[in-house]
Design a protein around this motif. Structure first.
Motif, PDB file in Angstrom:
ATOM      1  N   LYS A 242       0.852  -1.187   0.000  1.00 23.52           N
ATOM      2  CA  LYS A 242       0.000   0.000   0.000  1.00 23.52           C
ATOM      3  C   LYS A 242       0.886   1.234   0.000  1.00 23.52           C
ATOM      4  O   LYS A 242       1.878   1.291   0.719  1.00 23.52           O
ATOM      5  N   ASN A 243       0.513   2.231  -0.800  1.00 20.03           N
ATOM      6  CA  ASN A 243       1.369   3.415  -0.906  1.00 20.03           C
ATOM      7  C   ASN A 243       0.553   4.654  -1.166  1.00 20.03           C
ATOM      8  O   ASN A 243      -0.583   4.591  -1.635  1.00 20.03           O
ATOM      9  N   ASP A 406       3.467  16.097  10.075  1.00 17.06           N
ATOM     10  CA  ASP A 406       2.021  16.268   9.967  1.00 17.06           C
ATOM     11  C   ASP A 406       1.518  15.832   8.590  1.00 17.06           C
ATOM     12  O   ASP A 406       0.460  15.223   8.466  1.00 17.06           O
ATOM     13  N   ALA A 407       2.296  16.155   7.552  1.00 16.83           N
ATOM     14  CA  ALA A 407       1.903  15.767   6.203  1.00 16.83           C
ATOM     15  C   ALA A 407       1.856  14.249   6.061  1.00 16.83           C
ATOM     16  O   ALA A 407       0.951  13.695   5.422  1.00 16.83           O
ATOM     17  N   VAL A 408       2.829  13.557   6.658  1.00 19.19           N
ATOM     18  CA  VAL A 408       2.851  12.091   6.604  1.00 19.19           C
ATOM     19  C   VAL A 408       1.658  11.519   7.350  1.00 19.19           C
ATOM     20  O   VAL A 408       0.964  10.611   6.852  1.00 19.19           O
ATOM     21  N   VAL A 409       1.394  12.046   8.536  1.00 16.70           N
ATOM     22  CA  VAL A 409       0.262  11.556   9.328  1.00 16.70           C
ATOM     23  C   VAL A 409      -1.044  11.786   8.580  1.00 16.70           C
ATOM     24  O   VAL A 409      -1.929  10.919   8.546  1.00 16.70           O
ATOM     25  N   GLU A 410      -1.167  12.933   7.961  1.00 24.33           N
ATOM     26  CA  GLU A 410      -2.380  13.254   7.215  1.00 24.33           C
ATOM     27  C   GLU A 410      -2.575  12.316   6.024  1.00 24.33           C
ATOM     28  O   GLU A 410      -3.704  12.040   5.615  1.00 24.33           O
ATOM     29  N   ALA A 411      -1.469  11.839   5.464  1.00 25.47           N
ATOM     30  CA  ALA A 411      -1.553  10.997   4.271  1.00 25.47           C
ATOM     31  C   ALA A 411      -1.968   9.565   4.585  1.00 25.47           C
ATOM     32  O   ALA A 411      -2.524   8.882   3.720  1.00 25.47           O
ATOM     33  N   LEU A 412      -1.713   9.086   5.794  1.00 27.26           N
ATOM     34  CA  LEU A 412      -1.935   7.677   6.103  1.00 27.26           C
ATOM     35  C   LEU A 412      -3.368   7.213   5.858  1.00 27.26           C
ATOM     36  O   LEU A 412      -3.578   6.139   5.279  1.00 27.26           O
ATOM     37  N   PRO A 413      -4.402   7.958   6.286  1.00 26.72           N
ATOM     38  CA  PRO A 413      -5.767   7.471   6.035  1.00 26.72           C
ATOM     39  C   PRO A 413      -6.133   7.445   4.562  1.00 26.72           C
ATOM     40  O   PRO A 413      -7.145   6.871   4.195  1.00 26.72           O
ATOM     41  N   ARG A 414      -5.337   8.071   3.708  1.00 23.13           N
ATOM     42  CA  ARG A 414      -5.667   8.158   2.293  1.00 23.13           C
ATOM     43  C   ARG A 414      -5.069   7.019   1.474  1.00 23.13           C
ATOM     44  O   ARG A 414      -5.121   7.055   0.244  1.00 23.13           O
ATOM     45  N   MET A 415      -4.495   6.041   2.144  1.00 27.35           N
ATOM     46  CA  MET A 415      -3.860   4.929   1.425  1.00 27.35           C
ATOM     47  C   MET A 415      -4.834   4.253   0.460  1.00 27.35           C
ATOM     48  O   MET A 415      -4.453   3.828  -0.624  1.00 27.35           O
ATOM     49  N   GLU A 416      -6.098   4.134   0.866  1.00 27.29           N
ATOM     50  CA  GLU A 416      -7.052   3.392   0.060  1.00 27.29           C
ATOM     51  C   GLU A 416      -7.980   4.296  -0.734  1.00 27.29           C
ATOM     52  O   GLU A 416      -8.861   3.813  -1.424  1.00 27.29           O
ATOM     53  N   PRO A 428      -2.330  14.032  -1.104  1.00 27.67           N
ATOM     54  CA  PRO A 428      -1.760  12.692  -1.280  1.00 27.67           C
ATOM     55  C   PRO A 428      -2.527  11.901  -2.329  1.00 27.67           C
ATOM     56  O   PRO A 428      -3.759  11.925  -2.358  1.00 27.67           O
ATOM     57  N   VAL A 429      -1.801  11.191  -3.183  1.00 30.33           N
ATOM     58  CA  VAL A 429      -2.413  10.366  -4.215  1.00 30.33           C
ATOM     59  C   VAL A 429      -1.682   9.042  -4.293  1.00 30.33           C
ATOM     60  O   VAL A 429      -0.586   8.890  -3.766  1.00 30.33           O
ATOM     61  N   SER A 430      -2.292   8.067  -4.955  1.00 31.54           N
ATOM     62  CA  SER A 430      -1.673   6.761  -5.123  1.00 31.54           C
ATOM     63  C   SER A 430      -0.522   6.860  -6.118  1.00 31.54           C
ATOM     64  O   SER A 430      -0.617   7.565  -7.127  1.00 31.54           O
ATOM     65  N   LEU A 431       0.563   6.151  -5.865  1.00 32.07           N
ATOM     66  CA  LEU A 431       1.747   6.212  -6.718  1.00 32.07           C
ATOM     67  C   LEU A 431       1.434   5.812  -8.150  1.00 32.07           C
ATOM     68  O   LEU A 431       1.944   6.409  -9.096  1.00 32.07           O
ATOM     69  N   ARG A 432       0.562   4.831  -8.348  1.00 30.37           N
ATOM     70  CA  ARG A 432       0.340   4.330  -9.693  1.00 30.37           C
ATOM     71  C   ARG A 432      -0.379   5.324 -10.593  1.00 30.37           C
ATOM     72  O   ARG A 432      -0.412   5.150 -11.798  1.00 30.37           O
ATOM     73  N   VAL A 433      -0.983   6.366 -10.042  1.00 31.55           N
ATOM     74  CA  VAL A 433      -1.704   7.314 -10.882  1.00 31.55           C
ATOM     75  C   VAL A 433      -0.937   8.602 -11.094  1.00 31.55           C
ATOM     76  O   VAL A 433      -1.427   9.498 -11.753  1.00 31.55           O
ATOM     77  N   VAL A 434       0.258   8.710 -10.558  1.00 35.05           N
ATOM     78  CA  VAL A 434       1.011   9.958 -10.727  1.00 35.05           C
ATOM     79  C   VAL A 434       1.245  10.238 -12.201  1.00 35.05           C
ATOM     80  O   VAL A 434       1.060  11.354 -12.681  1.00 35.05           O
ATOM     81  N   ASN A 435       1.648   9.235 -12.958  1.00 39.12           N
ATOM     82  CA  ASN A 435       1.877   9.437 -14.387  1.00 39.12           C
ATOM     83  C   ASN A 435       0.608   9.868 -15.101  1.00 39.12           C
ATOM     84  O   ASN A 435       0.628  10.703 -15.991  1.00 39.12           O
ATOM     85  N   ASP A 436      -0.535   9.285 -14.711  1.00 42.45           N
ATOM     86  CA  ASP A 436      -1.782   9.641 -15.348  1.00 42.45           C
ATOM     87  C   ASP A 436      -2.166  11.097 -15.058  1.00 42.45           C
ATOM     88  O   ASP A 436      -2.734  11.781 -15.904  1.00 42.45           O
TER      89      ASP A 436
END
Length: 505
Positions: A242-243, A406-416, A428-436
């Motif tokens: 998960k990322n 704080d930014a890291v903590v804020e990002a954790l619930p957004r994993m899914e 925060p966004v999923s790594l696989r969609v950065v290119n898109d």
């Protein structure tokens, strides 16, 4: 009559489509509200391309300072962490730099062989490596002198490692126990693949990717994320991890306040705090990235400067200021005004005191220690600038590290969560969609697998492009055989007998 009416209607619709397309392609100057973004910069926010008007309307709401982390979001992240024993990794991405004089030339080769740095037409892509070798060889002598002047190597890696340690401590203070930071440099050790190997070795369960570039650019964060995505999803184990990515954080309140505090401290060294001219120097970028590729870097840099000046004004500092761009390379057009030109212009205008702010840098390296502290400081002195104060890079400033935590903590619930906002928000966004999101490169060009499942690669080792070419050749052969048979009058018999296309090979 009905036919004529239909033709007239189609003509009118076609004209309307052309008119709409032209309007969408026109340059749109966003109506920036003074309540949101005070006009600290003279240049308006300009958005180009199809859909410019809609994107520009969103800019007014996007380019705002994000408040400090809400307690309910932090509590949610900590509650999630306390319910599980998941091991969390934080991958810090940065440019990298040579550690010794001997490493300067290979580092330069890595830098200029990146297609995001030296962009060539696809037909000339094979020239990228030879061209990078020539540039590295020609620039190495002067670069060695620069690195020798700052101690023989770049201090960036040492600083980034310390930032990682400080970030771990800050996250631990927030209740996150099983957290470890990793460093992945784009152009020197430790490379991205080395960081990913360490992440696999430590059996990390979830990963937060944090580029140490406050503002997003295709040439910096984008290049690092493109390479990371390629290596990440090509690995069957890592693709299960998960990322989430924090693509930009120029608009975080903690970051803005940290920069403003350091600027205020520099101004306080003068007898009159409002006397020095605040000079923001950002790393430059070729203008084609902005005009042709839609890179948000300039827009985010200008917004950062507005935010910092807005904060300084609230603290009682009303200094004049300037934004300029440094580190240009080659004959192409770069973002302007250039730092050296602007220093001369300010000196000619009677400015005698400067507070210089390296606004796009969070660690010291050759662009700050040699280019600003030596080259530009010497230029300023020659031009008549009598007082020069340089604001240090954020480095290990406690409030800056706390805001990254704080930014890291804020990002954790957004994993899914499915990403719904653009990169410009710094969400925060999923790594696989950065290119898109930013169209860094297509999945076919990368030639890798995506998602948690294994897909079959091209049959017989052919690439998708090769299969397309083979298919077109086959269709051409079938068409030619059909035309020959038709000219002889026996097309039907040839098809029935199965001699088209097989009999013609």
């Amino acid at each position: 009559k009905d036919m004529n009416k239909r033709e007239e209607l189609m003509t009118a619709l076609f004209a309307l489509v052309l008119m709409t397309a032209r309007m969408a392609d026109a340059v749109y100057v966003a109506p920036v509200s003074s309540l949101v973004l005070p006009a600290f910069l003279d240049a308006p926010t300009v958005v180009r391309g199809r859909g410019a008007a809609a994107r520009a309307r969103r800019i007014v709401s996007l380019l705002q300072v994000k408040p400090t982390l809400a307690r309910d979001v932090a509590s949610l992240a900590l509650e999630e962490s306390s319910r599980s024993n998941e091991r969390t990794g934080v991958l810090l991405l940065n440019l990298g730099g040579p550690d010794t004089i001997e490493q300067v030339e290979p580092f330069l080769y890595n830098l200029f062989s990146d297609p995001e740095i030296i962009t060539l037409p696809s037909s000339l892509g094979w020239l990228n490596s030879p061209l990078a070798w020539i540039i590295a060889r020609s620039r190495a002598p002067s670069s060695r002198e620069g690195y020798a002047a700052i101690g023989g190597g770049s201090p960036q890696l040492a600083t980034t490692l310390k930032q990682g340690e400080a970030l771990e401590e800050a996250l631990e203070r927030r209740g996150l126990r099983n957290v470890k930071t990793y460093v992945g440099m784009r152009y020197w050790h430790p490379y991205t693949d080395e960081a990913l190997a360490a992440i696999k070795r430590d059996a990390i369960d979830r990963l937060v990717v944090l580029p140490l570039y406050p503002q997003f650019s295709i040439s910096t964060s984008g290049s690092s994320l493109r390479l990371l995505e390629k290596e990440f999803y090509a690995d069957q184990e890592l693709r299960q991890l998960k990322n989430v990515v924090i693509p930009a954080w120029y608009n975080r309140q903690g970051y803005v306040h940290s920069v403003a505090r350091l600027v205020a401290q520099a101004c306080d060294r003068f007898e009159e705090t409002s006397t020095p001219h605040i000079f923001f120097s950002a790393h430059g970028l070729p203008t084609k990235y902005i005009e042709e590729l839609g890179d948000p870097y300039q827009q985010q840099i200008e917004a950062t400067v507005r935010f910092v000046m807005q904060r300084l004004l609230a603290l009682g500092y009303s200094n004049n200021y300037t934004l300029a761009y440094q580190s240009r390379v080659g004959p192409v057009q770069w973002l302007q005004p250039y730092t050296d030109d602007k220093i001369r212009e300010l000196a000619d205008g009677g400015v005698e005191s400067l507070v210089v702010v390296p606004i796009s840098f969070v660690s010291e390296h050759i662009e700050t220690l040699e280019e600003i502290d030596m080259e530009y400081a010497e230029l300023a002195s020659e031009c008549g600038i009598k007082e020069w104060e340089r604001v240090p890079a954020l480095g290990l400033e406690e409030d800056f590290i706390d805001d990254l935590a704080d930014a890291v903590v804020e990002a954790l619930p957004r994993m899914e969560q499915r990403p719904l906002q653009e990169i410009n928000e710094g969400r925060p966004v999923s790594l696989r969609v950065v290119n898109d999101l930013v169209d860094l490169s297509s999945k076919e060009e990368l030639g890798i697998e995506y998602g948690p499942y294994r897909y079959k690669r091209s049959r017989f080792g052919l690439t998708p492009k090769a299969e397309v070419i083979n298919g077109r050749l086959a269709m051409a052969a079938i068409t030619l055989a059909s035309l020959l048979s038709y000219s002889k009058g026996n097309l039907y018999n040839e098809v029935v007998a199965g001699r088209i296309p097989f009999g013609w090979w």
